[in-house]
Write a protein that holds these residues in place. Sequence first.
Motif, PDB file in Angstrom:
ATOM      1  N   LEU A  40      -3.022  -1.259 -12.464  1.00 19.79           N
ATOM      2  CA  LEU A  40      -1.643  -1.971 -12.527  1.00 19.79           C
ATOM      3  C   LEU A  40      -0.825  -1.282 -11.366  1.00 19.79           C
ATOM      4  N   SER A  41      -0.955   0.086 -11.072  1.00 16.70           N
ATOM      5  CA  SER A  41      -0.392   0.839 -10.132  1.00 16.70           C
ATOM      6  C   SER A  41      -0.706   0.329  -8.750  1.00 16.70           C
ATOM      7  N   ARG A  42      -1.940   0.044  -8.524  1.00 16.57           N
ATOM      8  CA  ARG A  42      -2.660  -0.347  -7.450  1.00 16.57           C
ATOM      9  C   ARG A  42      -1.901  -1.726  -6.960  1.00 16.57           C
ATOM     10  N   ALA A  43      -1.961  -2.603  -8.124  1.00 13.94           N
ATOM     11  CA  ALA A  43      -1.663  -3.820  -7.687  1.00 13.94           C
ATOM     12  C   ALA A  43      -0.150  -4.049  -7.368  1.00 13.94           C
ATOM     13  N   HIS A  44       0.732  -3.252  -8.100  1.00 15.60           N
ATOM     14  CA  HIS A  44       2.223  -3.089  -7.677  1.00 15.60           C
ATOM     15  C   HIS A  44       2.411  -2.732  -6.269  1.00 15.60           C
ATOM     16  N   ALA A  45       1.548  -1.780  -5.994  1.00 17.17           N
ATOM     17  CA  ALA A  45       1.686  -1.011  -4.606  1.00 17.17           C
ATOM     18  C   ALA A  45       1.352  -1.924  -3.471  1.00 17.17           C
ATOM     19  N   VAL A  46       0.109  -2.899  -3.818  1.00 17.72           N
ATOM     20  CA  VAL A  46      -0.258  -3.833  -2.711  1.00 17.72           C
ATOM     21  C   VAL A  46       0.912  -4.791  -2.885  1.00 17.72           C
ATOM     22  N   GLU A  47       1.375  -4.972  -3.958  1.00 19.16           N
ATOM     23  CA  GLU A  47       2.626  -6.336  -3.889  1.00 19.16           C
ATOM     24  C   GLU A  47       3.835  -6.009  -3.036  1.00 19.16           C
ATOM     25  N   ALA A  48       4.183  -4.531  -3.222  1.00 17.98           N
ATOM     26  CA  ALA A  48       5.374  -4.327  -2.360  1.00 17.98           C
ATOM     27  C   ALA A  48       5.136  -4.102  -1.065  1.00 17.98           C
ATOM     28  N   GLY A  49       3.743  -3.605  -0.757  1.00 14.82           N
ATOM     29  CA  GLY A  49       3.255  -3.267   0.742  1.00 14.82           C
ATOM     30  C   GLY A  49       3.286  -4.738   1.065  1.00 14.82           C
ATOM     31  N   GLY A  50       2.836  -6.095   0.640  1.00 14.46           N
ATOM     32  CA  GLY A  50       2.730  -7.218   1.072  1.00 14.46           C
ATOM     33  C   GLY A  50       4.039  -7.778   1.207  1.00 14.46           C
ATOM     34  N   THR A 161      22.374  -4.878  12.595  1.00 15.67           N
ATOM     35  CA  THR A 161      21.311  -5.210  11.886  1.00 15.67           C
ATOM     36  C   THR A 161      20.014  -4.120  12.048  1.00 15.67           C
ATOM     37  N   GLY A 162      20.256  -3.110  13.033  1.00 14.06           N
ATOM     38  CA  GLY A 162      19.023  -2.039  13.518  1.00 14.06           C
ATOM     39  C   GLY A 162      18.793  -1.395  12.288  1.00 14.06           C
ATOM     40  N   PRO A 163      19.808  -0.496  11.868  1.00 15.39           N
ATOM     41  CA  PRO A 163      19.675   0.310  10.728  1.00 15.39           C
ATOM     42  C   PRO A 163      19.314  -0.281   9.457  1.00 15.39           C
ATOM     43  N   LEU A 164      20.065  -1.402   9.095  1.00 15.64           N
ATOM     44  CA  LEU A 164      19.853  -2.159   7.895  1.00 15.64           C
ATOM     45  C   LEU A 164      18.364  -2.649   7.834  1.00 15.64           C
ATOM     46  N   GLY A 165      17.854  -3.256   9.078  1.00 14.78           N
ATOM     47  CA  GLY A 165      16.297  -3.483   8.724  1.00 14.78           C
ATOM     48  C   GLY A 165      15.461  -2.410   8.705  1.00 14.78           C
ATOM     49  N   VAL A 166      15.723  -1.225   9.299  1.00 12.69           N
ATOM     50  CA  VAL A 166      14.931  -0.079   9.092  1.00 12.69           C
ATOM     51  C   VAL A 166      14.899   0.350   7.703  1.00 12.69           C
ATOM     52  N   LEU A 167      16.060   0.179   7.192  1.00 15.09           N
ATOM     53  CA  LEU A 167      16.136   0.576   5.718  1.00 15.09           C
ATOM     54  C   LEU A 167      15.562  -0.266   4.806  1.00 15.09           C
ATOM     55  N   MET A 168      15.759  -1.667   4.994  1.00 12.26           N
ATOM     56  CA  MET A 168      14.951  -2.851   4.213  1.00 12.26           C
ATOM     57  C   MET A 168      13.305  -2.313   4.409  1.00 12.26           C
ATOM     58  N   ALA A 169      12.695  -2.071   5.283  1.00  9.55           N
ATOM     59  CA  ALA A 169      11.432  -1.775   5.518  1.00  9.55           C
ATOM     60  C   ALA A 169      11.147  -0.404   4.668  1.00  9.55           C
ATOM     61  N   ALA A 170      11.979   0.322   4.922  1.00  5.67           N
ATOM     62  CA  ALA A 170      11.786   1.929   4.006  1.00  5.67           C
ATOM     63  C   ALA A 170      11.669   1.576   2.578  1.00  5.67           C
ATOM     64  N   LEU A 171      12.795   0.727   2.108  1.00 13.75           N
ATOM     65  CA  LEU A 171      12.731   0.405   0.616  1.00 13.75           C
ATOM     66  C   LEU A 171      11.642  -0.112   0.245  1.00 13.75           C
ATOM     67  N   LEU A 173       8.605  -0.214   1.592  1.00 18.36           N
ATOM     68  CA  LEU A 173       7.366   1.130   1.614  1.00 18.36           C
ATOM     69  C   LEU A 173       7.602   2.069   0.464  1.00 18.36           C
ATOM     70  N   ALA A 174       8.666   2.199   0.290  1.00 18.01           N
ATOM     71  CA  ALA A 174       8.994   3.582  -0.976  1.00 18.01           C
ATOM     72  C   ALA A 174       8.296   2.909  -2.199  1.00 18.01           C
ATOM     73  N   ALA A 175       8.809   1.531  -2.674  1.00 18.25           N
ATOM     74  CA  ALA A 175       8.432   0.989  -3.717  1.00 18.25           C
ATOM     75  C   ALA A 175       6.770   0.928  -3.868  1.00 18.25           C
ATOM     76  N   SER A 176       6.127   0.645  -2.642  1.00 18.94           N
ATOM     77  CA  SER A 176       4.787   0.535  -2.766  1.00 18.94           C
ATOM     78  C   SER A 176       4.049   1.989  -3.088  1.00 18.94           C
ATOM     79  N   VAL A 177       4.563   3.037  -2.348  1.00 18.49           N
ATOM     80  CA  VAL A 177       4.384   4.582  -2.546  1.00 18.49           C
ATOM     81  C   VAL A 177       4.534   4.881  -3.931  1.00 18.49           C
ATOM     82  N   GLY A 178       5.524   4.547  -4.414  1.00 19.66           N
ATOM     83  CA  GLY A 178       6.015   5.028  -5.684  1.00 19.66           C
ATOM     84  C   GLY A 178       4.773   4.251  -6.720  1.00 19.66           C
ATOM     85  N   SER A 179       4.458   2.965  -6.684  1.00 19.94           N
ATOM     86  CA  SER A 179       3.708   2.459  -7.421  1.00 19.94           C
ATOM     87  C   SER A 179       2.164   3.099  -7.243  1.00 19.94           C
TER      88      SER A 179
END
Length: 326
Positions: A40-50, A161-171, A173-179
């Motif tokens: 389950l953790s791997r699936a959620h990590a892949v989903e967030a990364g996708g 949009t630059g900082p906001l776009g970087v922040l969105m990507a970081a969010l 990525l963080a969800a994927s790492v957390g899973s």
Amino acid sequence: CVAARRRAGAARARDSGPLEAWYVDEVRRLDPRADIRRGLSRAHAVEAGGLGLSAAAGGVLPVAFGGNLAASVVAALAAQGLHLMGVLALVTEHRPPDRRALATAAREVPTVIRSGLAVATGRGPVSWLLCGSVVWGLALGGVELLWQPRFIELLGGRSDTGPLGVLMAALLLAASVGSALAQRVARLVGDGTGRSAMVCTLTQAAACVGLAAAGSFAVAAPAFVVLYLLNGARAPFHHELLHEHVAAAQRSTMLSAASLSLMAGGLVGSLTLPALAAAAGLPRTRAPGGGGPATSALLCLSDPGPPTPPPVGCGVEAEPPPAAVG
């Protein structure tokens, strides 16, 4: 456009629940005592990364094709085609062939819905987990709806949009790492599923309050990333708790009910929190949001009840455990 979105939503509802239910039933068929958390953790990590890769591609493709937004739609259709081929190639069900299976399943839909509602609205652990999903959906819906206005405010009103776009990507990525780190979190807090879910969600509440109290972009951005990191770590535990207390026949229905509960909470938050933000300001809207994860954390441990014995998937008897050697 509305009709297309309705069909897409219906397809997503029919796809996500059955696929995860198949995975859990298949693992339990092979080994009734198997640990489903890792998968389950791997699936959620892949989903967030996708999701992160898709968000990046959605921004790059129109630019690469001269501003043609249809390029993103074509790419999405291609991804759906790859997903379909993967399901057809990898998902195998162990059940006797039955030409009347579709008609039988259609007749059983009302019974499945009634039994699912009985489990969801009873006083057992599943109802507490669904209530937790509603509460967390309320908090998360407010965060996702109001984060851009808040960060623009912290940037001095500049719609950069630059900082906001970087922040969105970081969010994402963080969800994927957390899973991916869910197993380590469980070992750190004592390997209890309910305890791990509670710790992740309580820490999310602290991150939510920190996000509300932040007075600068440099402080708010890390708090926001931590919030999504912990949300990614929490998801496998929440689903594992649900699977522990649901029989195989109701598994797919309860997964859909959990998703619906989360979205219902998000809908309430979307309708009410903007008005609260207009009246009290964006930071004050975020502070009560910390109560959502805190309440959800307590519901993770409320009325735990005995877990359902590991069900046998797809109507096939579980294989006996291998005999001890020596």
